[in-house]
Every structure is written in structure tokens, then in C-alpha cells.
Enzyme design. Structure first.
Site, PDB file in Angstrom:
ATOM      1  N   CYS A 175      -9.614   1.885  -0.428  1.00 32.28           N
ATOM      2  CA  CYS A 175      -9.197   0.894   0.396  1.00 32.28           C
ATOM      3  C   CYS A 175      -9.416  -0.367  -0.107  1.00 32.28           C
ATOM      4  O   CYS A 175      -9.665  -0.518  -1.386  1.00 32.28           O
ATOM      5  CB  CYS A 175      -9.831   1.209   1.850  1.00 32.28           C
ATOM      6  SG  CYS A 175     -11.620   1.100   1.758  1.00 32.28           S
ATOM      7  N   THR A 176      -9.175  -1.452   0.654  1.00 33.18           N
ATOM      8  CA  THR A 176      -9.279  -2.746   0.103  1.00 33.18           C
ATOM      9  C   THR A 176     -10.572  -3.078  -0.712  1.00 33.18           C
ATOM     10  O   THR A 176     -10.908  -3.467  -1.677  1.00 33.18           O
ATOM     11  CB  THR A 176      -9.132  -3.829   1.242  1.00 33.18           C
ATOM     12  OG1 THR A 176      -7.810  -3.487   1.750  1.00 33.18           O
ATOM     13  CG2 THR A 176      -8.872  -5.243   0.637  1.00 33.18           C
TER      14      THR A 176
END
Length: 320
Positions: A175-176
Site C-alpha cells: 500500500c502507500t
């Protein structure tokens, strides 16, 4: 070197009195002239803030000096100015909304540092699974990664059937900044996946340490930059303009506040259509003035960073 820094961080650690900690932390950010969004919960701390380099260094020093956050890692990026216009420090039930019945402090996928992750990409038994929302992976994702059509992590259980046949594979979630994967990977383990890993520090750390190789497009971020470059090795634009279909990685929020759709919009269509994703949005009587960025901060009369702190203090006093 650019004068400002953007800090992205999280830490799952017990916080006994989240409300008190929130008050203290808000004051700390005020004293250091930081802006951004910070979430405090009984399970830990999650934030993205921006500020001058010296102020950010002091902030990191103070946070890391707290034994509760000894393992916390900051992802640090340079920027020309603040990436936020306001400061919000809020108490919530979770530091990332998920509703997943897991505790990453007890069980989570094995952390892979960026260099280890890069090496494992060559393993044909590896499957990458993107744990971000659809509008995030629409503008950028790792080559060959599986993505889900979901608005937020709470919907993950609804997509388990899509990867159920991969339980014998080595699953790497990403994810980020890494925070969603702590719970997402734990949930996969709970669902019977045995070889579960996660990219430690997420896309941002991989870009900073390994040049972002094989990440196509841009990485969606939750500040006024909207999307940032990650891949300095073999970049490729994968998103198309929502209006005309031309390849572009310019992300905007629709200028209609009633819509606020997160889409890719080329520069020409942005100006031609006043920053809207559809003609109907142009008729919104509350349409926001498009300035070429597609980022809109909620307008608050006479706002100052101190305002949020004072408003919270007033609310607490009234409750007492």
C-alpha cells in the site's frame, strides 16, 4: 535541497489515554509549525505532516524519544512548500479504517524491506496484491499486481474469493506507506493464506530506497500533491484521462463538491471542463474554482492551526 519535508508514518502501539495524547500532540505540532493529518487511537498513531526541515527533524526526534514509538519509522520526502493547508489531530477507533477482526501487534505478514521486496519480484511463485482503494491503484500500481475494486479496506472480505486460488503462493501485500498491509496481511493469514508478506514502508519507502523500479504510474497521496512520482528507473503512465482517454497521470478531485470524484484528467480537459469529471458537474451551483491542481481544501473563515485545538478544548469543557 528543498526547504520543506513531508513525513509519513504510523505505529501500532498501545496508547492508554488517546484524548490526552491528542491534546499534547496537537500542541507539539503547533509549536513546530507543522500542518497535516494525524490520527490517534488506543491502538496507535498514524500521520502525514509537512513543515520546514528543521521543524520536522525536531518533531521526529521528540516522537522517537517516546518509548512507545521506538520502532516507528518515518518516510521523509523533500518539497518546496507545505503539502497541507491545515492541521487536524483526531481521535478515532482505528488508525486506519478497516473493521477487520485482527490485531497486527499479535500477528501480521512478514515485513520485507525494499531491497528484499525487489529481489522477490523475480520469484515466479510470488503474487503482488494491492490493498489500496480503486482510485489509488487506477493511477499507479506494481506491474502484474492484483487489484480490487474497493472503496476502502473494510471491503477486503468481499474480495477474498478473487484470490482464494492463490493460497499456495507467496503473497506480498503493499500500500502507500505500509499501514493498511499490517491489518490486511494479518487478515489473509487468518483466512488460511500461509506465506504472507508485506512491503515494509510501502510504495513511498520503496521509491526512496530502491528507485521505484516496476511501479507503473504515480502514487496517490492524501495531501495537496494528490499524486507523486515513484519510479525513477522504468516509469510508465498507465492511467487515461477520464474525459478524453489520452494517457495522463494528472490526478484531480472533481471541482463539484457534490461529486468530488478522484480521477485522472489531462491538463487540456482540466481547463476546458473547469476541473470537472462530467458535464453535469459543471452545473453544480457550489462548483469550486479550478486552479490547475484539482486539490481543494475546505474553506474555514479566519482559520489558523490553533483553531482546531481551541475548538477541541471548548468541546471538552462543555462536556465536563
Amino acid at each position: 535541497m528543498k526547504p520543506y519535508r513531508v513525513l509519513l508514518y504510523y505505529c501500532y502501539t498501545p496508547i492508554e489515554n488517546p484524548d490526552q495524547f491528542r491534546e499534547e500532540h496537537h500542541l507539539l505540532c503547533l509549536n513546530l509549525n507543522l500542518l497535516g493529518r494525524i490520527i490517534v487511537a488506543a491502538e496507535g498513531l498514524n500521520g502525514t505532516v509537512s513543515g520546514l526541515a528543521a521543524d520536522c527533524e525536531k518533531y521526529m526526534e521528540i516522537v522517537k524519544a517516546d518509548p512507545r514509538f521506538a520502532t516507528l519509522e518515518f518516510k521523509v520526502e523533500e518539497h518546496e512548500a507545505h503539502t497541507f493547508q491545515k492541521l487536524h489531530v483526531r481521535v478515532k477507533a482505528e488508525i486506519v479504517n478497516s473493521d477487520l477482526p485482527v490485531d497486527p501487534r499479535k500477528q501480521t505478514g512478514k515485513h520485507l524491506e525494499p531491497a528484499e521486496f525487489k529481489q522477490m519480484l523475480n520469484d515466479e511463485d510470488v503474487v503482488l496484491v494491492d490493498m489500496r482503494s480503486n482510485y489509488e491503484h487506477s493511477v499507479g500500481k506494481f506491474k502484474g499486481a492484483i487489484t480490487f475494486d474497493m472503496e476502502n479496506l473494510r471491503e477486503l472480505p468481499d474480495h477474498m474469493d478473487e484470490i482464494a486460488h492463490l493460497k499456495s503462493k507467496k503473497i506480498i501485500t503493499y500500500c502507500t506507506g505500509g499501514i493498511k498491509c499490517e491489518k490486511a496481511s494479518a487478515y489473509l493469514l487468518q483466512q488460511g493464506f500461509e506465506n504472507v508478506y508485506q512491503l515494509h514502508g510501502g510504495i513511498i519507502k520503496y521509491g526512496l530506497e530502491e528507485g521505484g523500479e516496476d511501479f507503473d504510474g504515480k502514487c496517490y497521496v492524501f495531501d495537496n500533491r494528490i499524486a507523486v512520482d515513484v519510479n525513477q528507473v522504468n516509469p510508465e503512465v498507465i492511467s487515461g484521462c477520464y474525459r478524453c482517454g489520452q494517457k495522463t497521470d494528472r490526478m484531480i478531485n472533481c471541482a463539484s463538491p457534490a461529486c468530488n470524484n478522484h480521477v485522472a484528467l489531462c491538463e487540456a480537459c482540466g481547463w476546458d471542463h473547469q476541473g470537472t469529471c462530467a458535464d453535469a458537474c459543471k452545473a453544480d451551483p457550489q462548483i469550486r474554482a479550478y486552479d490547475g491542481t484539482g486539490y481543494y481544501s475546505k474553506k474555514t473563515e479566519s482559520y489558523t492551526p490553533l483553531q482546531g485545538y481551541l475548538s477541541r478544548q471548548s468541546l471538552v469543557s462543555n462536556q465536563d
